[in-house]
Design a protein around this motif. Structure first.
Motif, PDB file in Angstrom:
ATOM      1  N   THR B 156       0.824  -1.218   0.000  1.00 51.78           N
ATOM      2  CA  THR B 156       0.000   0.000   0.000  1.00 51.78           C
ATOM      3  C   THR B 156       0.857   1.267   0.000  1.00 51.78           C
ATOM      4  OG1 THR B 156      -1.713  -1.170   1.241  1.00 51.78           O
ATOM      5  CG2 THR B 156      -1.802   1.251   1.293  1.00 51.78           C
ATOM      6  N   PHE B 157       2.011   1.175   0.671  1.00 46.74           N
ATOM      7  CA  PHE B 157       2.852   2.365   0.883  1.00 46.74           C
ATOM      8  C   PHE B 157       4.048   2.395  -0.066  1.00 46.74           C
ATOM      9  CE2 PHE B 157       0.598   1.260   4.733  1.00 46.74           C
ATOM     10  CZ  PHE B 157       0.026   2.468   5.092  1.00 46.74           C
ATOM     11  N   ARG B 158       3.872   1.810  -1.235  1.00 49.63           N
ATOM     12  CA  ARG B 158       4.961   1.625  -2.168  1.00 49.63           C
ATOM     13  C   ARG B 158       4.607   2.252  -3.512  1.00 49.63           C
ATOM     14  NH1 ARG B 158       6.363  -4.481  -4.381  1.00 49.63           N
ATOM     15  NH2 ARG B 158       8.411  -3.949  -5.215  1.00 49.63           N
ATOM     16  N   SER B 159       5.553   2.978  -4.063  1.00 46.49           N
ATOM     17  CA  SER B 159       5.344   3.596  -5.371  1.00 46.49           C
ATOM     18  C   SER B 159       5.077   2.522  -6.422  1.00 46.49           C
ATOM     19  CB  SER B 159       6.605   4.386  -5.741  1.00 46.49           C
ATOM     20  OG  SER B 159       6.699   4.536  -7.131  1.00 46.49           O
ATOM     21  N   THR B 160       4.275   2.854  -7.416  1.00 45.03           N
ATOM     22  CA  THR B 160       3.980   1.872  -8.476  1.00 45.03           C
ATOM     23  C   THR B 160       5.229   1.580  -9.319  1.00 45.03           C
ATOM     24  OG1 THR B 160       3.241   3.725  -9.829  1.00 45.03           O
ATOM     25  CG2 THR B 160       1.533   2.455  -8.714  1.00 45.03           C
ATOM     26  N   ARG B 202       7.229   8.725   2.634  1.00 41.32           N
ATOM     27  CA  ARG B 202       6.273   9.765   2.248  1.00 41.32           C
ATOM     28  C   ARG B 202       4.836   9.241   2.230  1.00 41.32           C
ATOM     29  NH1 ARG B 202       8.634  11.809  -3.232  1.00 41.32           N
ATOM     30  NH2 ARG B 202       6.556  12.740  -3.326  1.00 41.32           N
ATOM     31  N   SER B 203       4.663   7.974   1.865  1.00 42.90           N
ATOM     32  CA  SER B 203       3.306   7.403   1.850  1.00 42.90           C
ATOM     33  C   SER B 203       2.790   7.203   3.266  1.00 42.90           C
ATOM     34  CB  SER B 203       3.307   6.063   1.101  1.00 42.90           C
ATOM     35  OG  SER B 203       3.618   6.260  -0.259  1.00 42.90           O
ATOM     36  N   MET B 204       3.661   6.747   4.168  1.00 44.94           N
ATOM     37  CA  MET B 204       3.244   6.571   5.559  1.00 44.94           C
ATOM     38  C   MET B 204       2.908   7.930   6.174  1.00 44.94           C
ATOM     39  SD  MET B 204       5.738   3.452   6.958  1.00 44.94           S
ATOM     40  CE  MET B 204       7.235   4.442   6.986  1.00 44.94           C
ATOM     41  N   GLY B 234      -3.902   6.888   1.367  1.00 48.49           N
ATOM     42  CA  GLY B 234      -4.589   8.170   1.503  1.00 48.49           C
ATOM     43  C   GLY B 234      -3.948   9.227   0.642  1.00 48.49           C
ATOM     44  N   MET B 235      -2.676   9.455   0.851  1.00 49.97           N
ATOM     45  CA  MET B 235      -1.939  10.427   0.040  1.00 49.97           C
ATOM     46  C   MET B 235      -0.447  10.271   0.309  1.00 49.97           C
ATOM     47  SD  MET B 235      -2.505  14.007   2.136  1.00 49.97           S
ATOM     48  CE  MET B 235      -1.664  14.906   0.859  1.00 49.97           C
ATOM     49  N   ASN B 236       0.332  10.768  -0.634  1.00 47.71           N
ATOM     50  CA  ASN B 236       1.775  10.797  -0.532  1.00 47.71           C
ATOM     51  C   ASN B 236       2.163  12.190  -0.024  1.00 47.71           C
ATOM     52  OD1 ASN B 236       3.766   8.955  -1.027  1.00 47.71           O
ATOM     53  ND2 ASN B 236       4.132   9.576  -3.137  1.00 47.71           N
ATOM     54  N   ALA B 237       2.986  12.272   1.005  1.00 48.63           N
ATOM     55  CA  ALA B 237       3.456  13.579   1.460  1.00 48.63           C
ATOM     56  C   ALA B 237       4.477  14.118   0.447  1.00 48.63           C
ATOM     57  CB  ALA B 237       4.094  13.444   2.839  1.00 48.63           C
ATOM     58  N   PRO B 238       4.567  15.452   0.308  1.00 46.65           N
ATOM     59  CA  PRO B 238       5.507  16.013  -0.671  1.00 46.65           C
ATOM     60  C   PRO B 238       6.972  15.758  -0.278  1.00 46.65           C
ATOM     61  CG  PRO B 238       4.520  17.748   0.652  1.00 46.65           C
ATOM     62  CD  PRO B 238       3.799  16.486   1.005  1.00 46.65           C
ATOM     63  N   PRO B 239       7.870  15.782  -1.275  1.00 49.44           N
ATOM     64  CA  PRO B 239       9.272  15.410  -1.000  1.00 49.44           C
ATOM     65  C   PRO B 239      10.020  16.397  -0.106  1.00 49.44           C
ATOM     66  CG  PRO B 239       9.022  16.213  -3.263  1.00 49.44           C
ATOM     67  CD  PRO B 239       7.644  16.052  -2.708  1.00 49.44           C
TER      68      PRO B 239
END
Lengths: 254, 254
Positions: B156-160, B202-204, B234-239
């Protein structure tokens, strides 16, 4: 007409200081342009302090008189929106009485100076602290600083273009501490007074740095002060380590 | 040939991430160009971590094999001189054994994520923290975060586009704390693991922010984790709120 007091943070890097000037962008100009976009009124912003080019502020306090009917929250939000992309952020806005004045009601100003002792150039704190490639003795700096606290003629620590009538000022606090910063160890110098002469904080910090690295004996701070002569100054610290931290007002006002 | 380990800080803002790419400047490219100017050798820098565009590092660790005879101090000083004006600063350099590897010898990575809860745009911490215009409940975030600690399938918390073979990772620490930052209150999220999936931190953080503002119930973190589905994110936090803080190695190595 309503008088609003605004408390705001800015990164001084892109500005020629706080106060409006003929040449170059200033914080005052950016603020007044944003206020014009919100109110349609040509307003003059008056501030608790002045800062040089490159000097930052965590909480500068200014006031402005506005005809348009606005709540403090609405004004703050609209000014912040119009300030973009300037690195200025209004964190607080309130209505004050018409005899309240950001500069003349101010009872004290607090400044912070940040020094990062390391050989590598600063990356994350670039333009946010003075990088000094030597280990400074913060204890020696703290002892030496105490000679400057109190009521003195600060002519040695005053810019040659300073416009103050009187070089006598009362310095309430000058403390040097070693801190664990987010990006590494730092030396913080805290200065507090009712008011300061032009370049006073940077001049005091420059001399304390010479004490910290052992170039000056601690007692030389007293010699420099007593000389009442700009020629006795060791050096001026650069502007980008300096922050205007707080303007103090009588309780219940602002 | 001598293997050197370099520990360096960088501001990720102007870079397309750490790792060399076809398009856009990267930290690796800037470092390798500086190393070339010092050594005259076409060197490849290998690093303990990878970071995305805009992500910062307080202490990235990389290694490089150099033919030229240089002391670590001389190498560090020369690389720093040639790195200017890139916002990269080498704070430490040492000789390591030839079987030591910045990536494969690394036992753990630590990251920090900074959130500034305020309505005003960030001025002094611009591009250094995620500005969130809501007060987040750090205690709720801390409780919710504990569901992610341990060995889990983090799909779930992993980039595609994550290239890791296995989505199962062991998260050793995920702590949320409220801190008094130099420029105001902040929420800091500390993450530690042997290794992370692409975008995992960032996903967490993005999901914990939703918990902090009350959009997600605390238990939804567990639901999202158990879904093993990127759609449950839910959302990815910005870098720009993320920092690579430390690479951990066996004691006595590096």
């Amino acid at each position: 007409m309503t008088r609003f007091a605004l408390t705001y943070e800015f990164d001084g890097t892109p500005f020629q200081g706080l106060q409006r000037q003929k040449h170059g962008p200033t914080v005052q100009q950016a603020m007044e342009e944003a206020l014009f976009k919100v109110t349609g009124e040509e307003l003059t912003l008056l501030s608790s302090g002045r800062t040089d080019a490159g000097v930052h502020a965590m909480a500068m306090v200014s006031h402005v008189d506005i005809e348009k009917d606005l709540t403090p929250f609405r004004l703050m939000e609209a000014v912040n929106a119009h300030l973009r992309p300037n690195p200025i952020g209004v964190n607080h806005c309130e209505i004050v009485s018409e005899d309240w004045h950001s500069r003349f009601s101010c009872l004290g100003r607090r400044y912070l100076y940040r020094i990062a002792c390391r050989r590598a150039p600063l990356a994350l704190a670039k333009k946010r602290a003075w990088q000094v490639p030597a280990n400074l003795d913060a204890d020696a700096m703290q002892r030496a600083a105490q000679a400057l606290v109190g009521r003195h003629d600060f002519t040695t620590f005053r810019s040659t273009i300073c416009q103050a009538k009187d070089p006598v000022k009362t310095l309430d606090r000058l403390d040097v501490e070693q801190v664990d910063g987010l990006f590494g160890p730092e030396i913080h110098i805290h200065a507090e007074a009712r008011s300061f002469l032009h370049h006073q904080v940077r001049s005091m910090v420059g001399c304390l740095k010479l004490v910290g690295q052992g170039t000056w004996e601690e007692a030389r701070i007293t010699t420099a002060l007593e000389a009442r002569d700009r020629q006795a100054l060791g050096m001026n610290a650069p502007p980008h380590g300096l922050y205007f931290v707080e303007a103090l007002y009588p309780e219940g006002q602002k």
